[in-house]
Write an enzyme that holds these catalytic residues in place. Structure first.
Site, PDB file in Angstrom:
ATOM      1  N   GLU A   1       1.025  -1.309   0.050  1.00 37.26           N
ATOM      2  CA  GLU A   1       0.142  -0.139   0.137  1.00 37.26           C
ATOM      3  C   GLU A   1       1.531   1.271  -0.065  1.00 37.26           C
ATOM      4  O   GLU A   1       1.317   1.716   1.154  1.00 37.26           O
ATOM      5  CB  GLU A   1      -0.567  -0.129   1.026  1.00 37.26           C
ATOM      6  CG  GLU A   1      -1.520  -0.710   1.738  1.00 37.26           C
ATOM      7  CD  GLU A   1      -2.139  -1.267   2.997  1.00 37.26           C
ATOM      8  OE1 GLU A   1      -2.328   0.551   3.838  1.00 37.26           O
ATOM      9  OE2 GLU A   1      -2.372  -2.285   3.531  1.00 37.26           O
TER      10      GLU A   1
ATOM     11  N   ASP B   1      -6.610   7.970   1.897  1.00 32.92           N
ATOM     12  CA  ASP B   1      -6.713   7.856   2.583  1.00 32.92           C
ATOM     13  C   ASP B   1      -5.897   9.107   3.532  1.00 32.92           C
ATOM     14  O   ASP B   1      -4.573   8.688   3.452  1.00 32.92           O
ATOM     15  CB  ASP B   1      -5.120   6.988   2.945  1.00 32.92           C
ATOM     16  CG  ASP B   1      -4.798   6.063   4.238  1.00 32.92           C
ATOM     17  OD1 ASP B   1      -5.383   6.541   5.356  1.00 32.92           O
ATOM     18  OD2 ASP B   1      -3.866   4.990   4.558  1.00 32.92           O
TER      19      ASP B   1
ATOM     20  N   GLU C   1      -3.520   7.017  -1.609  1.00 33.64           N
ATOM     21  CA  GLU C   1      -3.083   5.733  -1.871  1.00 33.64           C
ATOM     22  C   GLU C   1      -3.355   4.798  -2.892  1.00 33.64           C
ATOM     23  O   GLU C   1      -4.761   4.738  -3.402  1.00 33.64           O
ATOM     24  CB  GLU C   1      -3.754   5.113  -0.558  1.00 33.64           C
ATOM     25  CG  GLU C   1      -3.006   3.903   0.107  1.00 33.64           C
ATOM     26  CD  GLU C   1      -2.859   3.609   0.433  1.00 33.64           C
ATOM     27  OE1 GLU C   1      -3.736   2.528   1.477  1.00 33.64           O
ATOM     28  OE2 GLU C   1      -2.876   4.159   1.824  1.00 33.64           O
TER      29      GLU C   1
ATOM     30  N   SER D   1      -3.231   0.859  -3.321  1.00 27.46           N
ATOM     31  CA  SER D   1      -3.524  -0.598  -3.229  1.00 27.46           C
ATOM     32  C   SER D   1      -2.609  -1.847  -3.224  1.00 27.46           C
ATOM     33  O   SER D   1      -3.987  -1.610  -4.091  1.00 27.46           O
ATOM     34  CB  SER D   1      -4.170  -0.855  -1.600  1.00 27.46           C
ATOM     35  OG  SER D   1      -3.990  -0.044  -0.011  1.00 27.46           O
TER      36      SER D   1
ATOM     37  N   HIS E   1       2.965   0.492   3.361  1.00 25.01           N
ATOM     38  CA  HIS E   1       2.872  -0.233   3.907  1.00 25.01           C
ATOM     39  C   HIS E   1       2.760  -1.255   2.902  1.00 25.01           C
ATOM     40  O   HIS E   1       3.008  -2.055   2.040  1.00 25.01           O
ATOM     41  CB  HIS E   1       1.705  -0.095   4.919  1.00 25.01           C
ATOM     42  CG  HIS E   1       1.380   1.258   5.593  1.00 25.01           C
ATOM     43  ND1 HIS E   1       0.065   1.342   6.119  1.00 25.01           N
ATOM     44  CD2 HIS E   1       2.036   1.697   5.715  1.00 25.01           C
ATOM     45  CE1 HIS E   1       0.279   2.198   6.802  1.00 25.01           C
ATOM     46  NE2 HIS E   1       1.719   2.530   6.512  1.00 25.01           N
TER      47      HIS E   1
ATOM     48  N   ASN F   1       2.421  -6.097   3.223  1.00 22.45           N
ATOM     49  CA  ASN F   1       0.682  -6.958   3.725  1.00 22.45           C
ATOM     50  C   ASN F   1       2.233  -8.181   3.422  1.00 22.45           C
ATOM     51  O   ASN F   1       1.985  -8.431   2.041  1.00 22.45           O
ATOM     52  CB  ASN F   1       0.138  -6.818   3.601  1.00 22.45           C
ATOM     53  CG  ASN F   1      -1.070  -5.690   3.939  1.00 22.45           C
ATOM     54  OD1 ASN F   1      -0.725  -4.556   4.946  1.00 22.45           O
ATOM     55  ND2 ASN F   1      -0.811  -4.437   2.813  1.00 22.45           N
TER      56      ASN F   1
ATOM     57  N   ARG G   1      -3.258 -11.442   9.129  1.00 22.25           N
ATOM     58  CA  ARG G   1      -2.226 -10.272   7.728  1.00 22.25           C
ATOM     59  C   ARG G   1      -1.320 -10.281   8.445  1.00 22.25           C
ATOM     60  O   ARG G   1      -1.643  -8.261   9.151  1.00 22.25           O
ATOM     61  CB  ARG G   1      -3.336  -9.501   7.270  1.00 22.25           C
ATOM     62  CG  ARG G   1      -2.710  -8.501   6.080  1.00 22.25           C
ATOM     63  CD  ARG G   1      -3.866  -7.735   5.337  1.00 22.25           C
ATOM     64  NE  ARG G   1      -4.524  -7.121   6.013  1.00 22.25           N
ATOM     65  CZ  ARG G   1      -4.267  -6.192   6.630  1.00 22.25           C
ATOM     66  NH1 ARG G   1      -3.709  -4.799   5.480  1.00 22.25           N
ATOM     67  NH2 ARG G   1      -4.933  -4.642   7.729  1.00 22.25           N
TER      68      ARG G   1
END
Length: 509
Positions: A10, A101, A106, A108, A160, A162, A244
């Site tokens: 992200e 966001d 953003e 993702s 970020h 994940n 996650r």
């Protein structure tokens, strides 16, 4: 499994409006998302996000934070009206989510199952943002975006990662073994920044853009009291089987090798943790302070003090992780898997360069390539680190416009090693990955977009003409809904009603 697991990135993009430094970034971000969506015929009803299963305050340590004490930025499961431009939120045909966001647009990425695909669909996000900026340029003075993590004035925004993990892995073991790795990982994956401290007021250059903004070792927050290990427990999958792992400590990468290593080495260390294959203590005595000390030392001489008394450089600690991984994949036979072998090859090559002469990794590592360019300006013009021109170069480095961004121009000139082709990245702008449920999500938006009322990572809500009730299609298993799994079914369906009937009969997702 080796390096393969479900993963994604992200990226919040920095945003500015020429000549208007105090413009509302939420409104600007809404214009970015809306410009792209309108250009591709994505309507609000087609791209709405389904928040029903989101739980941003659930903590992996076994409790929920109360909404009354949570910072507003943590309440990512709240949404406004459809006509609020600051809540623009769409799902793309490549399976990605593009939305506002808080103060940033953003992208993702869709779920992928290899680091290489993670790299491809992350770079596809750059092209999405480029197009949005290009379309907005028709209304001077124009909005611009930057793929970076700090504005040089005290604000930071996230990139970020994940990773899907087995729920059975104790979270305490994740914290124990992943924290030292994250403290050291930045020397391979940092993007570099002019200035020391959150406000960049201390002259100098540092390895990572995000390190100065971290304050604690473990926590739920992402925008304040940032933790090295984030505890958000929001699996977007079958909760009793998966967790996650939400990683907030990484930088936005431009260099292909660094981006591949960020995802690939982390996935391999998680494989070690899940297998219980780390039997020695690598615990760092003062993780937050050490994280920042390493970032502040581009010579890579800073020492990490372990709780057992050993003192290692970040490169030496990463070598130890690499040795543990190499032994594990040799024992399991996973070392010959092509994606695992590729990551191990680059991991060894980059560590060797950083150990021998850090500047020799300029083609592979973002911060090294950036430092080489900045140092050339300093040598030519006699600039000190406090010179504002260096900060301007730093910002321009990540400009998404290909004719303005310094990195983009250097990549075009062959100054950085490329692992994926421009054609692969361009195709990923509109096409989803084929080995995860993102394939089903993306194909649904492309083929039956008018019928999709809302979407999320783990479900789709569709409307069938002539039927009063909406239909929720669950997608709780991230490695189902692949091209092999649902491609023939989608190809054979003449309309949404036909598809729903086939899904009821076959239950393929």
């Amino acid at each position: 499994m080796g390096v393969r697991r479900v993963m994604g990135i992200e990226t919040e993009y920095g945003i500015s409006l020429q000549g208007a430094p105090h413009a509302n970034p939420m409104v600007l971000s809404g214009q970015v998302v809306t410009a792209y969506a309108q250009a591709h015929g994505i309507r609000a009803a087609r791209g709405s996000w389904d928040y029903a299963d989101e739980a941003p305050l659930r903590d992996a340590r076994g409790f929920d934070m109360g909404r009354g004490v949570a910072h507003p930025s943590q309440l990512t499961d709240e949404w406004g009206s459809d006509d609020d431009p600051t809540m623009a939120n769409v799902v793309l045909t490549n399976g990605a989510r593009l939305y506002v966001d808080h103060a940033h647009p953003e992208y993702s990425s869709p779920e992928v199952d290899t680091p290489r695909d993670g790299l491809i669909w992350d770079r596809a996000g750059e092209l999405v943002m480029q197009e949005a900026v290009r379309r907005l340029a028709a209304s001077p003075p124009g909005i611009n975006l930057y793929k970076n993590n700090a504005d040089g004035k005290g604000s930071s925004y996230g990139t970020h990662e994940n990773y899907l993990m087995r729920r059975s892995t104790p979270f305490a073991e994740i914290v124990r073994h992943l924290t030292p790795f994250f403290v050291a990982r930045q020397v391979m994956c940092g993007s570099g920044r002019v200035g020391i401290g959150v406000d960049s007021k201390v002259p100098g250059f540092q390895i990572a853009q995000r390190s100065d903004f971290f304050e604690v070792e473990v926590g739920l927050e992402t925008t304040l009291k940032r933790p090295i290990i984030n505890t958000r427990d929001e699996p977007h999958a079958t909760a009793d089987r998966y967790r996650r792992l939400h990683v907030i400590i990484g930088d936005a990468n431009h260099a292909d090798v660094a981006g591949l290593l960020k995802l690939g080495t982390t996935s391999l260390v998680l494989e070690l943790i899940e297998a219980g294959a780390i039997r020695e203590s690598l615990t760092v005595r003062h993780p937050v302070a050490t994280l920042q000390a390493i970032s502040h030392d581009p010579t890579l001489a800073a020492l990490i003090e372990l709780e057992d008394g050993r003192k290692l450089t970040a490169v030496q600690l990463l070598w130890r992780y690499a040795e543990l991984v190499a032994g594990h994949v040799e024992r399991t036979g996973e070392g010959s898997e092509p994606h695992t072998a590729e990551v191990m090859q680059w991991w060894t090559q980059v560590l060797t360069k950083l150990e021998t002469d850090p500047m020799s990794a300029a083609r592979e590592v973002d911060w090294v390539g950036k430092l080489a360019v900045l140092q050339a300006y300093r040598d030519r013009d006699g600039m000190e680190w406090h010179d504002p021109r260096l900060k301007a170069i730093d910002i321009q480095w990540s400009d998404v416009r290909p004719d303005k961004g310094i990195f983009s121009k250097l990549r075009a000139a062959g100054r950085f090693t490329e692992l994926v082709t421009a054609d692969e990245v361009q195709a990923a702008v509109t096409s989803p990955p084929e080995e995860t449920r993102a394939y089903f999500r993306g194909r649904m938006l492309d083929q039956f977009g008018d019928a999709v009322v809302a979407a999320s990572w783990d479900s789709l809500i569709v409307e069938v003409p002539g039927q009063r009730a909406l239909h929720r299609i669950p997608m709780m298993e991230p490695q189902r809904g692949t091209r092999a799994h649902v491609g023939p079914l989608l190809d054979a369906s003449s309309d949404i009603a036909d598809l729903v009937d086939r899904l009821r009969a076959d239950e393929p997702t």
